[in-house]
Design a protein around this motif. Sequence first.
Motif, PDB file in Angstrom:
ATOM      1  N   LEU A  42       1.021  -1.293   0.115  1.00 34.31           N
ATOM      2  CA  LEU A  42      -0.056  -0.033  -0.160  1.00 34.31           C
ATOM      3  C   LEU A  42       0.806   1.297  -0.078  1.00 34.31           C
ATOM      4  O   LEU A  42       1.834   1.232   0.657  1.00 34.31           O
ATOM      5  CB  LEU A  42      -0.993  -0.141   1.277  1.00 34.31           C
ATOM      6  CG  LEU A  42      -1.823  -0.982   1.357  1.00 34.31           C
ATOM      7  CD1 LEU A  42      -2.709  -1.128   2.543  1.00 34.31           C
ATOM      8  CD2 LEU A  42      -2.968  -1.042   0.196  1.00 34.31           C
ATOM      9  N   ASP A  43       0.488   2.326  -0.854  1.00 30.89           N
ATOM     10  CA  ASP A  43       1.307   3.369  -0.720  1.00 30.89           C
ATOM     11  C   ASP A  43       0.911   3.894   0.400  1.00 30.89           C
ATOM     12  O   ASP A  43      -0.156   4.097   1.263  1.00 30.89           O
ATOM     13  CB  ASP A  43       0.952   4.238  -1.972  1.00 30.89           C
ATOM     14  CG  ASP A  43      -0.578   4.631  -2.305  1.00 30.89           C
ATOM     15  OD1 ASP A  43      -1.274   4.015  -1.641  1.00 30.89           O
ATOM     16  OD2 ASP A  43      -0.575   5.542  -3.082  1.00 30.89           O
ATOM     17  N   THR A  44       1.590   5.334   0.642  1.00 26.04           N
ATOM     18  CA  THR A  44       1.268   6.135   2.093  1.00 26.04           C
ATOM     19  C   THR A  44      -0.034   6.787   2.124  1.00 26.04           C
ATOM     20  O   THR A  44      -0.521   6.700   3.087  1.00 26.04           O
ATOM     21  CB  THR A  44       2.356   7.343   2.002  1.00 26.04           C
ATOM     22  OG1 THR A  44       3.643   6.810   1.980  1.00 26.04           O
ATOM     23  CG2 THR A  44       2.241   7.979   3.255  1.00 26.04           C
ATOM     24  N   LEU A  45      -0.672   7.245   0.778  1.00 26.19           N
ATOM     25  CA  LEU A  45      -1.935   7.655   1.163  1.00 26.19           C
ATOM     26  C   LEU A  45      -3.235   6.639   1.312  1.00 26.19           C
ATOM     27  O   LEU A  45      -4.119   7.000   1.643  1.00 26.19           O
ATOM     28  CB  LEU A  45      -2.295   8.476  -0.440  1.00 26.19           C
ATOM     29  CG  LEU A  45      -1.447   9.697  -0.549  1.00 26.19           C
ATOM     30  CD1 LEU A  45      -1.587  10.168  -1.805  1.00 26.19           C
ATOM     31  CD2 LEU A  45      -1.591  10.897   0.486  1.00 26.19           C
ATOM     32  N   ALA A  46      -2.959   5.428   0.837  1.00 24.97           N
ATOM     33  CA  ALA A  46      -3.702   4.285   1.059  1.00 24.97           C
ATOM     34  C   ALA A  46      -3.877   4.052   2.489  1.00 24.97           C
ATOM     35  O   ALA A  46      -4.887   3.509   3.023  1.00 24.97           O
ATOM     36  CB  ALA A  46      -3.661   3.345   0.084  1.00 24.97           C
ATOM     37  N   ALA A  47      -2.870   4.093   3.058  1.00 22.70           N
ATOM     38  CA  ALA A  47      -2.771   3.593   4.651  1.00 22.70           C
ATOM     39  C   ALA A  47      -1.675   4.516   5.433  1.00 22.70           C
ATOM     40  O   ALA A  47      -0.550   4.229   5.802  1.00 22.70           O
ATOM     41  CB  ALA A  47      -1.989   2.105   4.544  1.00 22.70           C
ATOM     42  N   PRO A  48      -2.253   5.585   5.597  1.00 20.99           N
ATOM     43  CA  PRO A  48      -1.451   6.638   6.275  1.00 20.99           C
ATOM     44  C   PRO A  48      -1.164   6.358   7.836  1.00 20.99           C
ATOM     45  O   PRO A  48      -2.023   5.269   8.295  1.00 20.99           O
ATOM     46  CB  PRO A  48      -2.499   7.916   6.349  1.00 20.99           C
ATOM     47  CG  PRO A  48      -3.866   7.245   6.030  1.00 20.99           C
ATOM     48  CD  PRO A  48      -3.461   6.049   5.491  1.00 20.99           C
ATOM     49  N   GLU A  49      -0.119   6.744   8.383  1.00 26.18           N
ATOM     50  CA  GLU A  49       0.125   6.324   9.911  1.00 26.18           C
ATOM     51  C   GLU A  49      -0.845   7.009  10.805  1.00 26.18           C
ATOM     52  O   GLU A  49      -1.310   7.991  10.375  1.00 26.18           O
ATOM     53  CB  GLU A  49       1.527   6.848  10.335  1.00 26.18           C
ATOM     54  CG  GLU A  49       2.627   6.161   9.519  1.00 26.18           C
ATOM     55  CD  GLU A  49       4.093   6.498   9.908  1.00 26.18           C
ATOM     56  OE1 GLU A  49       4.295   7.116  11.101  1.00 26.18           O
ATOM     57  OE2 GLU A  49       4.847   6.244   9.321  1.00 26.18           O
TER      58      GLU A  49
END
Length: 82
Positions: A53-60
């Motif tokens: 998953l890229d950062t926008l799909a699974a943000p911290e």
Amino acid sequence: MMRLRSLYPVALAAMLLAGCGQKTALEPVPPADLPPAPYGASAQPEADDLLELDTLAAPERSIELRRRSEEREDDPFDLPPE
């Protein structure tokens, strides 16, 4: 009714065993193929690359715990019904 109750442990064991399968590398089913390479990409991504998953799909998550209750700020969009 008694016979149905005796099947509960068997059904439970079957469900538990079904969930503990061997984990192997993901590969498409033989007639299917991986999706084509994205436009402008030099190489076709592997199955593992497609699962990341890229950062926008699974943000911290930023978990900010409140230590005491606080008054809410005024919300201009919290309007009463008309």
